[in-house]
Scaffold this motif. Structure first.
Motif, PDB file in Angstrom:
ATOM      1  N   ALA A  58      50.109  32.617   1.106  1.00 36.45           N
ATOM      2  CA  ALA A  58      49.673  31.698   2.162  1.00 36.45           C
ATOM      3  C   ALA A  58      50.302  32.093   3.496  1.00 36.45           C
ATOM      4  O   ALA A  58      49.645  32.062   4.539  1.00 36.45           O
ATOM      5  CB  ALA A  58      50.043  30.261   1.796  1.00 36.45           C
ATOM      6  N   MET A  59      51.580  32.471   3.470  1.00 37.95           N
ATOM      7  CA  MET A  59      52.245  32.922   4.691  1.00 37.95           C
ATOM      8  C   MET A  59      51.550  34.162   5.251  1.00 37.95           C
ATOM      9  O   MET A  59      51.320  34.273   6.457  1.00 37.95           O
ATOM     10  CB  MET A  59      53.717  33.219   4.405  1.00 37.95           C
ATOM     11  CG  MET A  59      54.547  32.005   4.057  1.00 37.95           C
ATOM     12  SD  MET A  59      56.249  32.425   3.594  1.00 37.95           S
ATOM     13  CE  MET A  59      56.850  33.069   5.162  1.00 37.95           C
ATOM     14  N   GLN A  60      51.197  35.079   4.364  1.00 40.95           N
ATOM     15  CA  GLN A  60      50.548  36.314   4.803  1.00 40.95           C
ATOM     16  C   GLN A  60      49.163  36.040   5.367  1.00 40.95           C
ATOM     17  O   GLN A  60      48.773  36.597   6.398  1.00 40.95           O
ATOM     18  CB  GLN A  60      50.462  37.294   3.625  1.00 40.95           C
ATOM     19  CG  GLN A  60      49.963  38.680   3.985  1.00 40.95           C
ATOM     20  CD  GLN A  60      51.005  39.514   4.702  1.00 40.95           C
ATOM     21  OE1 GLN A  60      52.037  39.006   5.144  1.00 40.95           O
ATOM     22  NE2 GLN A  60      50.746  40.804   4.825  1.00 40.95           N
ATOM     23  N   LEU A  61      48.405  35.179   4.683  1.00 43.82           N
ATOM     24  CA  LEU A  61      47.056  34.864   5.152  1.00 43.82           C
ATOM     25  C   LEU A  61      47.099  34.186   6.518  1.00 43.82           C
ATOM     26  O   LEU A  61      46.341  34.555   7.420  1.00 43.82           O
ATOM     27  CB  LEU A  61      46.339  33.978   4.137  1.00 43.82           C
ATOM     28  CG  LEU A  61      44.846  33.712   4.386  1.00 43.82           C
ATOM     29  CD1 LEU A  61      44.128  33.462   3.063  1.00 43.82           C
ATOM     30  CD2 LEU A  61      44.604  32.509   5.306  1.00 43.82           C
ATOM     31  N   VAL A  62      47.973  33.195   6.674  1.00 42.84           N
ATOM     32  CA  VAL A  62      48.060  32.480   7.946  1.00 42.84           C
ATOM     33  C   VAL A  62      48.514  33.434   9.053  1.00 42.84           C
ATOM     34  O   VAL A  62      48.007  33.363  10.185  1.00 42.84           O
ATOM     35  CB  VAL A  62      49.015  31.270   7.822  1.00 42.84           C
ATOM     36  CG1 VAL A  62      49.286  30.665   9.190  1.00 42.84           C
ATOM     37  CG2 VAL A  62      48.407  30.229   6.894  1.00 42.84           C
ATOM     38  N   PHE A 118      50.240  26.794   7.848  1.00 43.99           N
ATOM     39  CA  PHE A 118      50.894  27.120   6.584  1.00 43.99           C
ATOM     40  C   PHE A 118      51.010  25.888   5.694  1.00 43.99           C
ATOM     41  O   PHE A 118      50.647  25.919   4.509  1.00 43.99           O
ATOM     42  CB  PHE A 118      52.273  27.729   6.846  1.00 43.99           C
ATOM     43  CG  PHE A 118      53.108  27.891   5.610  1.00 43.99           C
ATOM     44  CD1 PHE A 118      52.779  28.848   4.665  1.00 43.99           C
ATOM     45  CD2 PHE A 118      54.205  27.073   5.386  1.00 43.99           C
ATOM     46  CE1 PHE A 118      53.546  28.991   3.496  1.00 43.99           C
ATOM     47  CE2 PHE A 118      54.969  27.211   4.245  1.00 43.99           C
ATOM     48  CZ  PHE A 118      54.646  28.172   3.293  1.00 43.99           C
ATOM     49  N   PHE A 119      51.517  24.795   6.239  1.00 45.77           N
ATOM     50  CA  PHE A 119      51.667  23.589   5.430  1.00 45.77           C
ATOM     51  C   PHE A 119      50.310  23.008   5.032  1.00 45.77           C
ATOM     52  O   PHE A 119      50.150  22.471   3.926  1.00 45.77           O
ATOM     53  CB  PHE A 119      52.524  22.556   6.161  1.00 45.77           C
ATOM     54  CG  PHE A 119      53.990  22.838   6.070  1.00 45.77           C
ATOM     55  CD1 PHE A 119      54.691  22.591   4.893  1.00 45.77           C
ATOM     56  CD2 PHE A 119      54.680  23.375   7.138  1.00 45.77           C
ATOM     57  CE1 PHE A 119      56.048  22.865   4.789  1.00 45.77           C
ATOM     58  CE2 PHE A 119      56.036  23.649   7.049  1.00 45.77           C
ATOM     59  CZ  PHE A 119      56.731  23.390   5.871  1.00 45.77           C
ATOM     60  N   ASN A 143      53.413  29.705  -8.271  1.00 41.78           N
ATOM     61  CA  ASN A 143      53.602  28.905  -7.053  1.00 41.78           C
ATOM     62  C   ASN A 143      54.273  29.712  -5.948  1.00 41.78           C
ATOM     63  O   ASN A 143      53.880  29.619  -4.778  1.00 41.78           O
ATOM     64  CB  ASN A 143      54.435  27.656  -7.364  1.00 41.78           C
ATOM     65  CG  ASN A 143      53.638  26.596  -8.093  1.00 41.78           C
ATOM     66  OD1 ASN A 143      52.410  26.643  -8.138  1.00 41.78           O
ATOM     67  ND2 ASN A 143      54.325  25.629  -8.675  1.00 41.78           N
ATOM     68  N   LEU A 144      55.299  30.484  -6.323  1.00 40.28           N
ATOM     69  CA  LEU A 144      56.001  31.306  -5.331  1.00 40.28           C
ATOM     70  C   LEU A 144      55.065  32.346  -4.725  1.00 40.28           C
ATOM     71  O   LEU A 144      55.043  32.549  -3.501  1.00 40.28           O
ATOM     72  CB  LEU A 144      57.202  31.995  -5.976  1.00 40.28           C
ATOM     73  CG  LEU A 144      57.962  32.993  -5.093  1.00 40.28           C
ATOM     74  CD1 LEU A 144      58.537  32.304  -3.865  1.00 40.28           C
ATOM     75  CD2 LEU A 144      59.063  33.693  -5.888  1.00 40.28           C
ATOM     76  N   LEU A 145      54.273  32.991  -5.571  1.00 41.72           N
ATOM     77  CA  LEU A 145      53.333  33.988  -5.067  1.00 41.72           C
ATOM     78  C   LEU A 145      52.305  33.359  -4.139  1.00 41.72           C
ATOM     79  O   LEU A 145      51.902  33.956  -3.135  1.00 41.72           O
ATOM     80  CB  LEU A 145      52.638  34.693  -6.232  1.00 41.72           C
ATOM     81  CG  LEU A 145      53.515  35.641  -7.056  1.00 41.72           C
ATOM     82  CD1 LEU A 145      52.756  36.154  -8.269  1.00 41.72           C
ATOM     83  CD2 LEU A 145      53.994  36.820  -6.212  1.00 41.72           C
ATOM     84  N   PHE A 146      51.866  32.139  -4.464  1.00 41.55           N
ATOM     85  CA  PHE A 146      50.909  31.463  -3.595  1.00 41.55           C
ATOM     86  C   PHE A 146      51.518  31.164  -2.232  1.00 41.55           C
ATOM     87  O   PHE A 146      50.869  31.344  -1.199  1.00 41.55           O
ATOM     88  CB  PHE A 146      50.433  30.157  -4.239  1.00 41.55           C
ATOM     89  CG  PHE A 146      49.612  29.308  -3.296  1.00 41.55           C
ATOM     90  CD1 PHE A 146      48.363  29.733  -2.871  1.00 41.55           C
ATOM     91  CD2 PHE A 146      50.100  28.107  -2.816  1.00 41.55           C
ATOM     92  CE1 PHE A 146      47.601  28.967  -1.992  1.00 41.55           C
ATOM     93  CE2 PHE A 146      49.353  27.330  -1.937  1.00 41.55           C
ATOM     94  CZ  PHE A 146      48.105  27.763  -1.528  1.00 41.55           C
ATOM     95  N   VAL A 147      52.772  30.700  -2.216  1.00 42.64           N
ATOM     96  CA  VAL A 147      53.439  30.400  -0.942  1.00 42.64           C
ATOM     97  C   VAL A 147      53.542  31.659  -0.092  1.00 42.64           C
ATOM     98  O   VAL A 147      53.249  31.646   1.117  1.00 42.64           O
ATOM     99  CB  VAL A 147      54.831  29.794  -1.199  1.00 42.64           C
ATOM    100  CG1 VAL A 147      55.642  29.734   0.091  1.00 42.64           C
ATOM    101  CG2 VAL A 147      54.700  28.396  -1.793  1.00 42.64           C
ATOM    102  N   LEU A 148      53.936  32.773  -0.708  1.00 39.52           N
ATOM    103  CA  LEU A 148      54.050  34.032   0.037  1.00 39.52           C
ATOM    104  C   LEU A 148      52.682  34.510   0.520  1.00 39.52           C
ATOM    105  O   LEU A 148      52.538  34.976   1.658  1.00 39.52           O
ATOM    106  CB  LEU A 148      54.710  35.101  -0.842  1.00 39.52           C
ATOM    107  CG  LEU A 148      56.160  34.815  -1.271  1.00 39.52           C
ATOM    108  CD1 LEU A 148      56.645  35.894  -2.232  1.00 39.52           C
ATOM    109  CD2 LEU A 148      57.076  34.728  -0.055  1.00 39.52           C
TER     110      LEU A 148
END
Length: 349
Positions: free
Chosen positions: A22-26, A94-95, A15-20
């Protein structure tokens, strides 16, 4: 078949890796793409149609650019968050992507009997989303409602597959204010309702029984969708509508070979592969959803630009999960064949 259940640490790390990620992709999405809409015209209802009619982001962006402590935070963060409009876009996208990830994982858990590839759900979603919305050579623009559309569509798919009608109703009710592609959710709901046969050897359309169609519920969903569209059209009838046009002639010109790489970039080239192997995709009910594709293509051929492959972006989560399910089925069949060979070898000794 044994179900793979991640332990708490594994789940949190993924989950943490996905959040990070997602931030990078956005971040890359906003930096590499050009905004097609004039931000303040859009916020004040003065943009061109049909873009202005996709008005939900206005309600979400407005507090982000008019709340003092939020704009102050953007100014302190600098970089990506300035101008403040881009900072607001980042928060929104992001959200939206995180919520999409949540519903994609929930749908995967409902679909997969083994959940063996649960740790690849987020990376697969990010890969397909990146190719759908960012890796676009022509028409490389950014629209504030795009990732929200993916969120609503993924939530809708989850509610359709798990057969939760009223959550689907409210998803379409709110999602249509964002973008009219929620209409395809109604088509998929019709397909799901008529899915009666699970024989994978049958063509997709022969698995349907039209006698099972819930006409009253379909009429309700269509009525809500149409009411919202008519209301939004009336609200912004005075806006410039030159770009709300039919693009059949433009798209006929796009069938030249030089445009093929762009035209086939449908969910990162993964969806065409899924279509080729559609008879191997299980569960059959989920595979049947691909019957929406002719309808989707026909609508986009008229109203969209084919080389602008973000027009298929809402299918990113479906495509990512379909690819994983195909891989899981291949792995299971391979292991079964290996087991049979070992049993035969053991019995011959």
């Amino acid at each position: 078949m044994r179900t793979e259940t991640p332990n708490r640490v594994q789940h949190r790390v993924v989950n943490l890796l996905f959040v990070l990620a997602a931030m990078q992709l956005v971040s890359f999405y906003l930096i590499s793409s050009r905004p097609y809409l004039r931000f303040w015209d859009y916020m004040h209802g003065a943009e061109r149609n049909p873009f202005q009619q996709r008005v939900l982001p206005v309600a979400l962006l407005w507090p982000l650019v008019h709340t003092h402590w939020i704009t102050t935070a953007f100014e302190h963060l600098k970089g990506l968050f300035l101008p403040v409009e881009r900072g607001a876009y980042f928060v929104l996208c992001f959200f939206a992507l995180c919520i999409t990830g949540y519903f994609t994982m929930q749908l995967y858990n409902a679909l997969s009997p083994t959940r063996r590839l649960w740790f690849l759900v987020y990376p697969s979603l990010l890969y397909v989303t990146l190719w759908s919305y960012v890796v676009i050579v022509q028409q490389g623009f950014f629209y504030p409602y795009d990732l929200l559309s993916l969120t609503f569509f993924t939530a809708g798919l989850y509610f359709i597959y798990t057969r939760q009608f009223w959550p689907l109703f409210f998803t379409i009710l709110i999602g249509t204010v964002n973008r009219e592609t929620t209409l395809f959710l109604i088509v998929i709901y019709m397909i799901d309702s008529c899915s009666s046969l699970s024989d994978l050897s049958l063509p997709l359309w022969r698995r349907l029984d039209l006698r099972m169609m819930p006409w009253a519920r379909i009429a309700l969903l269509l009525a809500v969708w149409l009411a919202i569209k008519v209301t939004l059209h009336h609200m912004f009838a005075a806006n410039n509508s030159d770009e709300d046009a039919v693009h059949i002639k433009d798209n006929l010109e796009k069938f030249m070979p030089k445009h093929w790489p762009a035209i086939l970039n449908i969910c990162g080239y993964i969806l065409p592969i899924v279509l080729v192997f559609r008879k191997r995709l299980a569960p059959a009910r989920f595979a049947n959803y691909m019957l929406v594709m002719p309808v989707w293509f026909a609508v986009m051929f008229v109203k969209g630009i084919l080389v602008e492959t973000r027009i298929y972006g809402e299918l990113s989560s479906y495509t990512a999960l379909a690819a994983l399910l195909l891989i899981e089925r291949y792995m299971t069949q391979t292991e079964s064949q290996k087991s049979n060979v070992e049993e035969i070898a053991a019995s011959s000794v």
